[in-house]
Enzyme design. Structure first.
Site, PDB file in Angstrom:
ATOM      1  N   LYS A 123       0.884  -1.167   0.000  1.00 55.24           N
ATOM      2  CA  LYS A 123       0.000   0.000   0.000  1.00 55.24           C
ATOM      3  C   LYS A 123       0.924   1.220   0.000  1.00 55.24           C
ATOM      4  CE  LYS A 123      -1.655   3.056   2.010  1.00 55.24           C
ATOM      5  NZ  LYS A 123      -1.366   4.471   1.630  1.00 55.24           N
ATOM      6  N   GLY A 152       7.280   5.691   7.834  1.00 56.30           N
ATOM      7  CA  GLY A 152       6.488   6.927   7.847  1.00 56.30           C
ATOM      8  C   GLY A 152       6.668   7.656   9.161  1.00 56.30           C
ATOM      9  N   GLU A 173       9.876   2.033  10.560  1.00 60.85           N
ATOM     10  CA  GLU A 173      10.917   3.053  10.420  1.00 60.85           C
ATOM     11  C   GLU A 173      10.250   4.411  10.471  1.00 60.85           C
ATOM     12  OE1 GLU A 173      13.917   3.089  10.737  1.00 60.85           O
ATOM     13  OE2 GLU A 173      14.000   0.903  10.784  1.00 60.85           O
ATOM     14  N   CYS A 199      13.808  11.175   6.254  1.00 59.42           N
ATOM     15  CA  CYS A 199      13.818  10.917   7.697  1.00 59.42           C
ATOM     16  C   CYS A 199      15.226  11.084   8.235  1.00 59.42           C
ATOM     17  CB  CYS A 199      13.229   9.557   8.021  1.00 59.42           C
ATOM     18  SG  CYS A 199      14.029   8.232   7.165  1.00 59.42           S
ATOM     19  N   GLU A 247      10.238  16.843  14.531  1.00 55.00           N
ATOM     20  CA  GLU A 247      10.567  16.635  13.118  1.00 55.00           C
ATOM     21  C   GLU A 247       9.732  17.590  12.261  1.00 55.00           C
ATOM     22  OE1 GLU A 247       9.421  12.909  11.096  1.00 55.00           O
ATOM     23  OE2 GLU A 247      11.477  12.884  10.340  1.00 55.00           O
TER      24      GLU A 247
HETATM   25  C1  UN1 Z   1      14.279   8.161   4.340  1.00 51.83           C
HETATM   26  O1  UN1 Z   1      14.612   9.323   4.479  1.00 51.83           O
HETATM   27  O2  UN1 Z   1      13.123   7.801   4.568  1.00 51.83           O
HETATM   28  O3  UN1 Z   1      20.037   7.454   3.902  1.00 51.83           O
HETATM   29  C2  UN1 Z   1      15.207   7.139   3.814  1.00 51.83           C
HETATM   30  C3  UN1 Z   1      19.354   8.097   3.128  1.00 51.83           C
HETATM   31  C4  UN1 Z   1      18.593   7.352   2.044  1.00 51.83           C
HETATM   32  C5  UN1 Z   1      17.326   6.776   2.595  1.00 51.83           C
HETATM   33  C6  UN1 Z   1      16.527   7.710   3.415  1.00 51.83           C
HETATM   34  N1  UN1 Z   1      19.392   6.287   1.506  1.00 51.83           N
HETATM   35  O4  UN1 Z   1      19.270   9.291   3.181  1.00 51.83           O
END
Ligand code: UN1
Length: 494
Positions: free
Chosen positions: A175, A228, A250, A284, A384
């Site tokens: 999804k 997310g 994550e 993230c 964040e």
């Molecule tokens: C994310 O930001 O959800 O390390 C993943 C990184 C990328 C992956 C980020 N390879 O910035």
């Protein structure tokens, strides 16, 4: 022209039972409708989960090297299509073209890596304490996995989940984010056409709040892998526990870059710019705090401002350095954080506003923004933001810098710029994050090691490669003791 995409269930494309649809828009220009996809309801999700369940017995008993051959073919096909897929990432998600291509490359890397696991996936054989008996551990698939993916890596993150899930023998229902459904659908279409039996990989489109929640709570799934926000991750982990499902979540970050007084300043400025404003801060792993040693603070700030002023904001398909925010809502959320920062007494060093003139008028653009005079307990230093906004804090000493870096609820990624070998080692030991970078920004994890964070940044198992990575999410250990003595032997007793 918008792509008209269906759900993929049992190898066939279909509309939602309700016939309802949603649109995905180009964040650089909302007049450009990128895709129209089903807004799936319970009946669609039920059908996808049933298809995955039916496909499981045959897929899970297909030899892993054979499953991997399909993944190798998928990797080749994605690579062949890299330019088209990369441009689509930029059009649908907004990240600039080199990053759009990188998103696709990350999917290719993961496909090759996980296909290799088809001939490894090893367990242990160990001696038995008894004669004529042997012991081993083997990885077994979990079952039907729900994969719930975000919009910020619309090709890479679905790939991070699909390939390890499939090579390990699971069947899946994906999804993808309803903001970037076309990227995920294109990827899945290629993987499916590489030779997957019907029902092994299914997709249902729809919003997270409805379709995603229903899928995550479905009694027919055996595990959930989610990427997310921390709030949603928390709900999903709770659901998974309540329903006794495997899970990997994550989530967010509030990632710091420490710049010490002995840092190579030019390198640190470039790293800070890329960490903070790459992908418009929508990773993230994005650097959303710069913790700068007081001795070089003034020099750092002046070079950082100079470099940031050169960044060109605009459409990622037209040579910009920084692209738009994913959606109007996300733009509003980031603008609200900028107001919060001002109210808290932080000072806008540059940016701080929406950019909506000329070619930018139909997009969700915010100028790269930096705050100084930020105190560690301010919301802009703790929460964040997920946009092109960075908070700059001062550190009096190395110890103070590490304490400030760790003084948040998140723990995904961190970085330090220094030439001092001892401080490097101490930072590596003391930074309380799942990923630590030395003389590199907080973004850019490679796929061959586990990816994931501590504290509020992650729940359950990690992603990507290496020991403790995604294979642990997508398999269970089974231990087998075989007694070929022809008699009853008692462990711990005979
Ligand atoms: C994310 O930001 O959800 O390390 C993943 C990184 C990328 C992956 C980020 N390879 O910035």
């Amino acid at each position: 022209m918008p792509f008209k995409i269906g759900n993929l269930i049992k190898g066939k494309y279909c509309q939602a039972a309700s016939k309802e649809t949603i649109k995905s828009l180009n964040p650089a220009d909302a007049r450009d409708v990128v895709g129209i996809v089903p807004a799936s309801g319970p009946r669609d999700v039920d059908a996808a989960v049933a298809a995955a369940k039916n496909a499981f017995p045959a897929w899970s008993t297909t030899p892993a090297p054979k499953r991997a051959e399909i993944i190798y073919r998928a990797a080749e096909a994605i690579l062949k299509d890299k330019t088209r897929l990369g441009r689509l990432v930029t059009r649908e998600m907004g990240k600039i073209l080199p990053e759009g291509l990188g998103d696709v490359q990350e999917a290719v890397d993961m496909a090759y890596y996980m296909a290799g696991e088809g001939r490894r996936m090893s367990g242990q054989t160990v001696p038995s304490e008894l004669a004529d008996k042997d012991c081993k551990s083997v990885r077994v698939p979990v079952g039907v996995f729900a994969l719930i993916t975000p919009w910020n890596f619309p090709t890479a993150i679905p790939a991070w989940k699909i390939f390890p899930a499939l090579v390990a023998g699971n069947t899946v229902v994906l999804k993808p984010s309803s903001l970037t459904p076309v990227c995920a659908a294109m990827l899945a279409d290629i993987v499916n056409r590489a030779g997957l039996p019907p029902g092994v990989l299914n997709i249902v489109h729809g919003p997270g709040e409805t379709t995603g929640t229903y899928l995550a709570a479905h009694h027919g799934i055996d595990g959930i892998s989610f990427t997310g926000s921390s709030a949603v991750g928390h709900r999903i982990a709770t659901l998974a526990l309540a329903n006794h499902k495997e899970y990997s979540c994550e989530m967010g970050g509030k990632n710091p870059i420490i710049v010490m007084d002995d840092a190579n300043l030019d390198q640190a400025v470039k790293g800070a710019l890329w960490g903070a404003f790459g992908t418009t801060g929508q990773r993230c792993t994005a650097a959303s705090r710069l913790i700068v040693h007081t001795k070089i603070y003034a020099r750092f700030i002046s070079s950082f401002v100079k470099a940031a002023k050169k960044l060109k904001l605009g459409d990622g398909l037209r040579g910009a350095d920084v692209g738009p925010l994913i959606s109007l809502d996300q733009m509003k959320k980031v603008l609200a954080y900028i107001e919060i920062g001002k109210k808290e007494g932080a000072r806008v060093l540059f940016g701080g506003n929406r950019a909506a003139t000329g070619a930018l008028k139909n997009g969700n653009f915010i100028s790269p923004t930096a705050f100084t005079d930020v105190k560690p307990d301010m919301r802009i230093a703790q929460e964040e933001i997920f946009g092109p906004v960075v908070s700059i804090l001062k550190a009096e000493t190395f110890k103070d810098a590490i304490a400030k870096a760790n003084g948040v609820d998140y723990g995904l990624s961190s970085a330090i710029y220094t030439q001092n070998v001892n401080n490097c080692a101490i930072a590596e030991r003391d930074l309380d994050t799942g990923i630590v970078y030395i003389n590199a920004p907080t973004i850019g994890a490679e796929i061959q090691l586990p990816f994931g964070g501590f504290k509020k940044s992650g729940f359950g198992r990690k992603e990507a490669g290496g020991r403790g990575g995604a294979l642990d999410t997508f398999t269970r250990w089974k231990v087998v003791y075989r007694d070929f003595s022809g008699a009853l032997q008692k462990a711990q007793i005979d």
